[in-house]
Design a protein around this motif. Structure first.
Motif, PDB file in Angstrom:
ATOM      1  N   UNK A  48     -54.539 -35.910  23.611  1.00 29.39           N
ATOM      2  CA  UNK A  48     -55.975 -35.973  23.326  1.00 29.39           C
ATOM      3  C   UNK A  48     -56.365 -37.331  22.754  1.00 29.39           C
ATOM      4  N   UNK A  49     -55.647 -37.780  21.726  1.00 30.26           N
ATOM      5  CA  UNK A  49     -56.018 -39.025  21.038  1.00 30.26           C
ATOM      6  C   UNK A  49     -55.336 -40.257  21.622  1.00 30.26           C
ATOM      7  N   UNK A  50     -54.296 -40.057  22.424  1.00 35.90           N
ATOM      8  CA  UNK A  50     -53.502 -41.152  22.996  1.00 35.90           C
ATOM      9  C   UNK A  50     -52.670 -41.884  21.935  1.00 35.90           C
ATOM     10  N   UNK A  51     -52.627 -41.321  20.729  1.00 40.58           N
ATOM     11  CA  UNK A  51     -51.838 -41.905  19.646  1.00 40.58           C
ATOM     12  C   UNK A  51     -50.348 -41.825  19.994  1.00 40.58           C
ATOM     13  N   UNK A  52     -49.615 -42.896  19.687  1.00 43.33           N
ATOM     14  CA  UNK A  52     -48.163 -42.888  19.888  1.00 43.33           C
ATOM     15  C   UNK A  52     -47.544 -41.980  18.834  1.00 43.33           C
ATOM     16  N   UNK A  53     -46.770 -40.991  19.305  1.00 39.85           N
ATOM     17  CA  UNK A  53     -46.121 -40.040  18.406  1.00 39.85           C
ATOM     18  C   UNK A  53     -44.645 -40.354  18.206  1.00 39.85           C
ATOM     19  N   UNK A  54     -44.031 -40.950  19.198  1.00 42.50           N
ATOM     20  CA  UNK A  54     -42.607 -41.248  19.127  1.00 42.50           C
ATOM     21  C   UNK A  54     -42.147 -41.808  20.450  1.00 42.50           C
ATOM     22  N   UNK A  55     -40.825 -41.925  20.576  1.00 39.00           N
ATOM     23  CA  UNK A  55     -40.288 -42.406  21.836  1.00 39.00           C
ATOM     24  C   UNK A  55     -39.015 -43.199  21.667  1.00 39.00           C
ATOM     25  N   UNK A  56     -38.688 -43.926  22.729  1.00 36.16           N
ATOM     26  CA  UNK A  56     -37.450 -44.707  22.770  1.00 36.16           C
ATOM     27  C   UNK A  56     -37.758 -46.126  23.227  1.00 36.16           C
ATOM     28  N   UNK A  57     -37.041 -47.073  22.641  1.00 32.32           N
ATOM     29  CA  UNK A  57     -37.169 -48.482  22.992  1.00 32.32           C
ATOM     30  C   UNK A  57     -35.781 -49.009  23.302  1.00 32.32           C
ATOM     31  N   UNK A  58     -35.658 -49.683  24.414  1.00 33.48           N
ATOM     32  CA  UNK A  58     -34.376 -50.267  24.769  1.00 33.48           C
ATOM     33  C   UNK A  58     -34.555 -51.321  25.833  1.00 33.48           C
ATOM     34  N   UNK A  59     -33.493 -51.545  26.592  1.00 37.53           N
ATOM     35  CA  UNK A  59     -33.539 -52.540  27.652  1.00 37.53           C
ATOM     36  C   UNK A  59     -32.405 -52.262  28.628  1.00 37.53           C
ATOM     37  N   UNK A  60     -32.512 -52.849  29.796  1.00 35.49           N
ATOM     38  CA  UNK A  60     -31.436 -52.788  30.771  1.00 35.49           C
ATOM     39  C   UNK A  60     -31.053 -54.208  31.145  1.00 35.49           C
ATOM     40  N   UNK A  61     -29.777 -54.389  31.452  1.00 33.90           N
ATOM     41  CA  UNK A  61     -29.295 -55.717  31.834  1.00 33.90           C
ATOM     42  C   UNK A  61     -27.931 -55.595  32.480  1.00 33.90           C
ATOM     43  N   UNK A  62     -27.800 -56.179  33.658  1.00 33.77           N
ATOM     44  CA  UNK A  62     -26.513 -56.285  34.349  1.00 33.77           C
ATOM     45  C   UNK A  62     -25.761 -54.954  34.407  1.00 33.77           C
TER      46      UNK A  62
END
Length: 145
Positions: A48-62
């Motif tokens: 409804x609000x589009x507020x960020x509640x949580x999640x994951x942050x990372x990256x990919x490489x090779x």
């Protein structure tokens, strides 16, 4: 030779990150023949609000996925959302050609959560605080059949 000065900071400036990333990408391209380092974020938002509640942050490489940060507020833990976020991270990593993933967590955070989702510990480093350690974990990312 150029005059150099070393500075210490507790915040990364976007221009600094761009310069370091560009240099690393060029080195990887020269040695490995490619540079495919990309951020990988899985964001959980309130519908409804589009507020960020949580999640994951990372990256990919090779061919390797790095899960750097993962958080859900206490009110959402145990709801299955954590597993869905982790699954989405792994699916996207597979689609990018990653065959393995790696992360570290703290002993009081979520090693059990990751183990339930197929991750295995490959090392642990104690900290100065009694009973607190960094737990390093990995998972083979099997391709869907």
């Amino acid at each position: 030779m150029t005059q150099s000065v070393i500075f210490i900071s507790d915040s990364a400036e976007p221009e600094f990150e761009r310069i370091i990333g560009k240099g690393l990408d060029e080195f990887n391209e020269q040695i490995a023949g490619r540079s495919d380092r990309r951020p990988l974020c899985v964001i959980l938002r309130d519908s409804i609000t589009n507020e960020v509640l949580g999640g994951a942050v990372g990256r990919t490489s090779l061919g390797l996925a790095f899960l750097d940060l993962f958080h859900l507020p206490a009110s959402l833990r145990g709801s299955g959302l954590g597993t869905k976020i982790l699954d989405a991270f792994e699916v996207e990593a597979r689609q990018r050609g990653c065959s393995s993933a790696v992360l570290y967590t703290i002993s009081f955070q979520a090693p059990g959560f990751y183990e339930k989702n197929g991750w295995t510990s490959f090392g642990e480093i104690s900290s100065e605080r009694e009973g607190i350690s960094r737990v390093f974990m990995t998972k083979k990312l099997q391709h869907a059949r």
